[in-house]
Design a protein around this motif. Structure first.
Motif, mmCIF file in Angstrom:
data_model
loop_
_atom_site.group_PDB
_atom_site.id
_atom_site.type_symbol
_atom_site.label_atom_id
_atom_site.label_comp_id
_atom_site.label_asym_id
_atom_site.label_seq_id
_atom_site.Cartn_x
_atom_site.Cartn_y
_atom_site.Cartn_z
ATOM 1 N N ASN A 111 0.856 -1.181 0.000
ATOM 2 C CA ASN A 111 0.000 0.000 0.000
ATOM 3 C C ASN A 111 0.899 1.240 0.000
ATOM 4 O OD1 ASN A 111 -1.726 2.135 0.561
ATOM 5 N ND2 ASN A 111 -2.806 1.100 2.223
ATOM 6 N N SER A 112 0.891 1.983 -1.106
ATOM 7 C CA SER A 112 1.687 3.210 -1.200
ATOM 8 C C SER A 112 0.805 4.354 -1.696
ATOM 9 C CB SER A 112 2.866 3.028 -2.162
ATOM 10 O OG SER A 112 2.414 2.908 -3.505
ATOM 11 N N LYS A 113 1.263 5.569 -1.479
ATOM 12 C CA LYS A 113 0.491 6.746 -1.885
ATOM 13 C C LYS A 113 0.241 6.746 -3.388
ATOM 14 C CE LYS A 113 0.320 11.786 -1.471
ATOM 15 N NZ LYS A 113 -0.049 11.992 -2.897
ATOM 16 N N LEU A 123 -7.149 -3.065 5.249
ATOM 17 C CA LEU A 123 -6.182 -2.859 6.323
ATOM 18 C C LEU A 123 -4.904 -3.648 6.054
ATOM 19 C CD1 LEU A 123 -8.826 -1.816 7.671
ATOM 20 C CD2 LEU A 123 -7.945 -2.753 9.831
ATOM 21 N N THR A 124 -3.816 -3.158 6.581
ATOM 22 C CA THR A 124 -2.540 -3.861 6.464
ATOM 23 C C THR A 124 -2.621 -5.220 7.145
ATOM 24 O OG1 THR A 124 -1.323 -1.777 6.442
ATOM 25 C CG2 THR A 124 -0.078 -3.762 7.015
ATOM 26 N N TYR A 125 -2.158 -6.284 6.452
ATOM 27 C CA TYR A 125 -2.122 -7.594 7.099
ATOM 28 C C TYR A 125 -0.714 -8.155 7.240
ATOM 29 C CZ TYR A 125 -3.112 -9.141 2.172
ATOM 30 O OH TYR A 125 -3.154 -9.330 0.805
ATOM 31 N N TYR A 126 0.285 -7.415 6.741
ATOM 32 C CA TYR A 126 1.676 -7.805 6.980
ATOM 33 C C TYR A 126 2.573 -6.618 6.681
ATOM 34 C CZ TYR A 126 5.899 -10.616 7.230
ATOM 35 O OH TYR A 126 7.114 -11.123 7.616
ATOM 36 N N GLU A 220 7.087 -1.787 4.093
ATOM 37 C CA GLU A 220 6.146 -2.247 3.077
ATOM 38 C C GLU A 220 4.859 -2.758 3.739
ATOM 39 O OE1 GLU A 220 7.019 -2.502 -0.315
ATOM 40 O OE2 GLU A 220 9.175 -2.090 -0.190
ATOM 41 N N PRO A 221 3.847 -1.893 3.904
ATOM 42 C CA PRO A 221 2.574 -2.370 4.452
ATOM 43 C C PRO A 221 1.783 -3.114 3.376
ATOM 44 C CG PRO A 221 2.448 -0.018 3.997
ATOM 45 C CD PRO A 221 3.846 -0.439 3.659
ATOM 46 N N LEU A 222 1.659 -4.418 3.525
ATOM 47 C CA LEU A 222 0.954 -5.242 2.542
ATOM 48 C C LEU A 222 -0.523 -5.323 2.911
ATOM 49 C CD1 LEU A 222 3.509 -8.191 2.200
ATOM 50 C CD2 LEU A 222 3.571 -5.916 1.146
ATOM 51 N N ALA A 223 -1.378 -5.210 1.897
ATOM 52 C CA ALA A 223 -2.815 -5.164 2.158
ATOM 53 C C ALA A 223 -3.586 -5.639 0.940
ATOM 54 C CB ALA A 223 -3.242 -3.731 2.514
ATOM 55 N N PRO A 224 -4.840 -6.050 1.112
ATOM 56 C CA PRO A 224 -5.654 -6.433 -0.043
ATOM 57 C C PRO A 224 -6.025 -5.204 -0.877
ATOM 58 C CG PRO A 224 -6.997 -6.430 1.946
ATOM 59 C CD PRO A 224 -5.583 -6.193 2.388
ATOM 60 N N VAL A 288 -2.577 4.052 7.644
ATOM 61 C CA VAL A 288 -1.504 3.171 7.213
ATOM 62 C C VAL A 288 -0.150 3.827 7.452
ATOM 63 C CG1 VAL A 288 -1.568 4.034 4.830
ATOM 64 C CG2 VAL A 288 -0.593 1.790 5.298
ATOM 65 N N THR A 289 0.793 3.017 7.984
ATOM 66 C CA THR A 289 2.180 3.458 8.041
ATOM 67 C C THR A 289 2.720 3.389 6.628
ATOM 68 O OG1 THR A 289 2.431 2.565 10.269
ATOM 69 C CG2 THR A 289 4.441 2.976 9.034
ATOM 70 N N ASP A 290 2.858 4.520 5.973
ATOM 71 C CA ASP A 290 3.029 4.564 4.521
ATOM 72 C C ASP A 290 4.324 3.924 4.078
ATOM 73 O OD1 ASP A 290 2.193 5.034 1.995
ATOM 74 O OD2 ASP A 290 2.185 7.211 2.138
ATOM 75 N N TRP A 291 4.300 3.424 2.850
ATOM 76 C CA TRP A 291 5.487 2.860 2.228
ATOM 77 C C TRP A 291 6.573 3.933 2.139
ATOM 78 C CZ3 TRP A 291 8.079 4.171 -2.366
ATOM 79 C CH2 TRP A 291 9.097 3.300 -2.727
ATOM 80 N N THR A 292 7.782 3.557 2.534
ATOM 81 C CA THR A 292 8.874 4.506 2.459
ATOM 82 C C THR A 292 10.192 3.765 2.315
ATOM 83 O OG1 THR A 292 9.931 6.406 3.543
ATOM 84 C CG2 THR A 292 9.229 4.610 4.954
ATOM 85 N N VAL A 293 11.149 4.388 1.654
ATOM 86 C CA VAL A 293 12.497 3.835 1.550
ATOM 87 C C VAL A 293 13.291 4.343 2.741
ATOM 88 C CG1 VAL A 293 14.604 3.710 0.177
ATOM 89 C CG2 VAL A 293 12.373 3.774 -0.966
ATOM 90 N N LEU A 294 13.928 3.439 3.465
ATOM 91 C CA LEU A 294 14.664 3.806 4.670
ATOM 92 C C LEU A 294 16.077 4.319 4.333
ATOM 93 C CD1 LEU A 294 13.659 0.745 6.866
ATOM 94 C CD2 LEU A 294 12.704 3.055 6.927
#
Length: 294
Positions: A111-113, A123-126, A220-224, A288-294
């Motif tokens: 899930n990304s912007k 919702l995020t499931y992993y 990487e918040p994974l979601a349906p 959601v804790t958004d997708w981001t590159v660390l």
């Protein structure tokens, strides 16, 4: 207003109120009229979404979406709800949702912007993170050490976005996770950047020919995936997932796929939920804790 007009308006309003409140959403209307929920799945995204020996979809995300389907059936008061599974690739998953060919995609999609401009998410499931796979005898452990290397990436993946930040490397396109891992094992690529959970599973399958190294390079918040212009369906999915998290169903499903031997694979990943996912299970929210590159 004339009494007849008032009666006509009242009658029209009563008729409108008598209609199912959710029918205005075309996605829900289709599910209600057909009695079918069409779910997209991936064949190569173990342990979230893959196939058993007979070719039937299985996995953590598949189990959660089956639970989700049962709750959707109950909320819509449908006597039955058939699940139709449709295999999708990483490259075509968003198009299949937009075209209405599937109503859910249950796999390992981040899930990304940018993606929320195309589709909606449950919702995020992993929570995964991009990491790097190399051959067992390779001493490099950081992406920064791979400046002149050949790096396997899946087109359309967040792993590719992470790898593109490294200047000087040659990106080698692969169609899926299996092929990316094999490219490293066979020497056709020096490294493979993808979600850590998929890499860990592949490393176990290849029995020591490759290894997963370095820290997570992204969140990487994974979601349906759900259709973007389906607010009532999105709300129904979100509420059902919240209920699954609160009553412990999701945690039970997680335990089956991450803390016990995997079907077909016959080994356990032995991965308890991290702090982000544990918090999501305890306090589910659409934030959601958004997708981001660390």
């Amino acid at each position: 207003m004339h009494p007849l007009s008032m009666r006509a308006l009242a009658g029209a309003l009563a008729t409108a109120l008598a209609l199912p409140a959710l029918a205005a959403d075309p996605t829900l209307s289709k599910i209600q009229s057909s009695g079918t929920l069409t779910i997209g799945y991936r064949k190569d995204a173990s342990p979230l979404s893959y196939v058993d020996a007979s070719g039937q979809p299985i996995g953590y995300a598949i189990d959660l979406c089956q639970q989700l389907a049962a709750r959707i059936q109950s909320q819509l008061k449908l006597p039955t709800l058939q699940i139709q599974y449709v295999p999708v690739t990483m490259a075509e998953r968003f198009d299949r949702i937009a075209e209405g060919k599937i109503q859910l995609e249950c796999a390992d999609t981040t899930n990304s912007k940018a993606r929320r401009d195309l589709v909606g998410f449950g919702l995020t499931y992993y929570y995964a993170g991009a990491r790097m796979m190399v051959r067992k005898d390779d001493t490099r452990e950081q992406l920064s050490q791979m400046a002149n290397a050949r790096i396997a990436v899946i087109t359309g993946s967040t792993g590719k976005t992470v790898a593109e930040r490294l200047k000087g490397a040659t990106l080698v396109a692969v169609p899926n996770t299996d092929e990316g891992a094999k490219a490293v094992a066979d020497g056709r690529a020096d490294a493979f950047v993808s979600d850590d959970i998929s890499l860990i599973d592949q490393a176990r399958m290849l029995k020591g020919a490759v290894k997963v190294v370095g820290p997570r390079m992204s969140v990487e918040p994974l979601a349906p995936i759900v259709p973007k212009n389906a607010p009532d369906f999105q709300h129904l999915v979100a509420q059902a997932m919240k209920d699954m998290y609160r009553d412990g169903t999701a945690r039970q499903v997680y335990r089956k796929w991450f803390e016990h031997p995997l079907p077909v694979r016959e080994y356990s990943l032995d991965l308890p939920p991290d702090r982000l996912l544990s918090d999501t299970f305890r306090r589910p929210d659409t934030f959601v804790t958004d997708w981001t590159v660390l």
